[in-house]
Design an enzyme around this catalytic site. Structure first.
Site, PDB file in Angstrom:
ATOM      1  N   CYS A   1       0.230   1.930  -0.087  1.00 15.46           N
ATOM      2  CA  CYS A   1       0.614   2.512   0.021  1.00 15.46           C
ATOM      3  C   CYS A   1       2.386   3.254  -0.920  1.00 15.46           C
ATOM      4  O   CYS A   1       2.706   2.505  -1.711  1.00 15.46           O
ATOM      5  CB  CYS A   1       0.736   2.965   2.276  1.00 15.46           C
ATOM      6  SG  CYS A   1       0.949   4.787   2.238  1.00 15.46           S
TER       7      CYS A   1
ATOM      8  N   GLU B   1      -6.264   1.859   0.107  1.00 19.82           N
ATOM      9  CA  GLU B   1      -6.146   0.936   1.293  1.00 19.82           C
ATOM     10  C   GLU B   1      -6.974   1.331   2.583  1.00 19.82           C
ATOM     11  O   GLU B   1      -7.294   2.578   2.230  1.00 19.82           O
ATOM     12  CB  GLU B   1      -4.446   1.835   1.677  1.00 19.82           C
ATOM     13  CG  GLU B   1      -4.309   1.607   2.836  1.00 19.82           C
ATOM     14  CD  GLU B   1      -2.980   2.674   3.006  1.00 19.82           C
ATOM     15  OE1 GLU B   1      -2.216   2.329   3.955  1.00 19.82           O
ATOM     16  OE2 GLU B   1      -2.594   3.353   2.847  1.00 19.82           O
TER      17      GLU B   1
ATOM     18  N   LYS C   1       1.122  -6.126   4.069  1.00 16.62           N
ATOM     19  CA  LYS C   1       2.034  -5.207   3.599  1.00 16.62           C
ATOM     20  C   LYS C   1       3.616  -5.943   4.140  1.00 16.62           C
ATOM     21  O   LYS C   1       3.469  -6.031   5.044  1.00 16.62           O
ATOM     22  CB  LYS C   1       1.295  -4.127   4.001  1.00 16.62           C
ATOM     23  CG  LYS C   1       2.650  -2.949   4.016  1.00 16.62           C
ATOM     24  CD  LYS C   1       1.412  -1.277   3.837  1.00 16.62           C
ATOM     25  CE  LYS C   1       2.435  -0.397   3.552  1.00 16.62           C
ATOM     26  NZ  LYS C   1       1.907   0.985   4.469  1.00 16.62           N
TER      27      LYS C   1
END
Length: 486
Positions: A380, A273, A328
């Site tokens: 994440c 990430e 995301k």
């Protein structure tokens, strides 16, 4: 002097309420050991069973208090890493970080307090309490906690069973289905302990539950999708204090380039990430040095995407070979966006989190293509939400998660997250590639087994073949609805 017989256990606990309170607290703390890195999965049955016995015959108020104590033990130990994230890496003062952590633990414990009160209002004794009311309410409580106020599905009982026979239920009913069987097993154990001579039949039911789970582990829910791929997961181990410094940007990117260069013959290279601590356009000149032109490797990496005209930022993942992009969707409250800024603006000033004003990606996004496969991407802790991840299935043949676990330091959280990723692989019958900056990074096969894993806090590249899969498990087709209805 009377002997302490198991058949008298509920009566003894009822006669000594303070002892029962202490047992509830200790049972919660010990249940944390059921999860990684300890992986003592029987404690996910024994801990709740002890709580169920402490609830027997208790008033709604006392049952709520014991549920709260169990939660304080479970979350007080299991999510203590929140203090590390806020104080050590978020630069919040220690007193404020302690207060924030205590408030979070208290809020999570309220779920179990509500469960205790609810089961006492419904029934306080008998088989119905242990085998129907408690397993159902426990599972509904976990499900509610998994989505209310954006959700915090940490330490669900089902995650602890990745190495037990109960893992066979994951492709059928997901993590909440496994939690339901755990809670039912705890109820059966509590029922038997309340009167071993009278309730021998519950042991047979328990054996049947576990034997069924064992049988389900032999079912193949998916088939190979093409030939095996060679993958390389790059773990840079860049210190969080250095990652976002502008003067360190070029050095950080070069570090990842050098770790990747020996593996350009792989089919897929994955960086973590925000591995590039800049926007994609700012980093393109540096990434060009990797020399992917004419190579077969597809480089998938976490980046910051900026839309200057709309003044929006996205925490994303891009494939440099074909420009496939994922944005995301499930953002971290306070870390990536500020809920109710009018209320929490003063709080967020205490933390210095770079790029904490992200926009949310669309729920439906184009397929993410790489190396001839469709990848199911998560960033994440998005991989903690199985009901969201299955939106990319069954078309995705491989799951990829990119993470920045440096925020957790040397705590329980990174190990808990790997276990959650294993459960996602089990639910979907898909391999999971998990690339983290500080690790542990892992390659997990479609049966939830860890094929290869890095050590934490080391710069290294993990390489291994992995087999993409196709097909749909019952959980992929139906999601959480059957368990919630049941």
């Amino acid at each position: 002097m009377p002997t302490f017989l198991p058949s008298r256990l509920p009566e003894r606990l009822a006669a000594r309420p303070r002892l029962a309170d202490v047992i509830a607290l200790l049972a919660g703390a010990l249940t944390t050991l059921a999860f990684e890195p300890f992986a003592l999965f029987p404690l996910a049955i024994l801990g709740p069973a002890a709580l169920f016995l402490c609830w027997r015959g208790a008033t709604a108020r006392r049952a709520a208090w014991r549920g709260f104590l169990f939660g304080a033990g479970l979350f007080g130990v299991g999510v203590s890493w929140v203090f590390v994230s806020m104080h050590t890496f978020g630069n919040m003062t220690a007193p404020l970080a302690i207060i924030a952590t205590v408030l979070l633990v208290a809020a999570l414990s309220l779920y179990l307090a509500a469960l205790g009160a609810a089961q006492a209002w419904l029934t306080r004794t008998g088989t119905v309490q242990y085998l129907l009311v408690l397993p159902a309410l426990w599972t509904l409580g976990e499900w509610w906690r998994g989505w209310f106020l954006t959700g915090f599905p940490w330490l669900n009982l089902g995650y602890s069973q990745t190495d037990s026979w109960l893992a066979g239920y994951a492709p059928v009913a997901g993590v909440y289905g496994v939690s339901l069987v755990c809670a039912l097993s705890a109820g059966l154990l509590a029922q038997w302990l309340s009167d071993p001579g009278r309730y021998r039949w519950v042991l047979a039911v328990g054996v049947g539950l576990w034997a069924t789970g064992a049988g389900l582990t032999f079912v193949e829910w998916a088939t190979p999708a093409g030939a095996p791929m060679q993958v390389a997961l790059v773990q840079g181990n860049v210190a969080l204090r250095d990652k976002w410094r502008i003067e360190q940007r070029e050095a950080n990117v070069r570090h990842y380039v050098e770790l990747s260069r020996p593996h350009l013959d792989a089919d897929l290279i994955v960086w973590p990430e925000a591995a590039v601590p800049a926007t994609l356009e700012q980093a393109r000149p540096l990434l060009a040095e990797l020399g992917l032109r004419g190579k077969r490797a597809h480089l998938v990496l976490g980046v910051i995407e900026v839309n200057e005209s709309a003044r929006t930022y996205y925490n994303g993942v891009v494939n440099l070979a074909n420009a496939s992009l994922y944005r995301k969707q499930h953002l971290v409250p306070f870390g990536e966006y500020l809920p109710m800024p009018w209320l929490f603006e003063g709080f967020i000033r205490q933390m210095h989190i770079p790029m904490s004003n992200f926009s949310r990606g669309a729920a439906e996004q184009p397929p993410f293509l790489a190396a001839g496969q469709v990848l199911g991407i998560s960033v994440c802790y998005e991989d903690a939400f199985g009901e969201e991840l299955i939106r990319q299935l069954p078309r995705a043949s491989l799951l990829v998660n990119v993470s920045e676990d440096a925020w957790f330091g040397n705590s329980l959280a990174p190990h808990q997250r790997v276990q959650m990723a294993r459960l996602r692989a089990l639910e979907t019958a898909r391999p999971m590639l998990r690339a983290g900056n500080t690790g542990p990074s892992a390659v997990i096969d479609h049966r939830g087994r860890t094929l290869a894993k890095t050590s934490a806090f080391r710069a290294e590249t993990l390489t291994t073949p992995v087999q993409p899969m196709q097909g749909s498990t019952p959980y992929v087709r139906a999601g959480n609805l059957p368990v919630v209805v049941l």
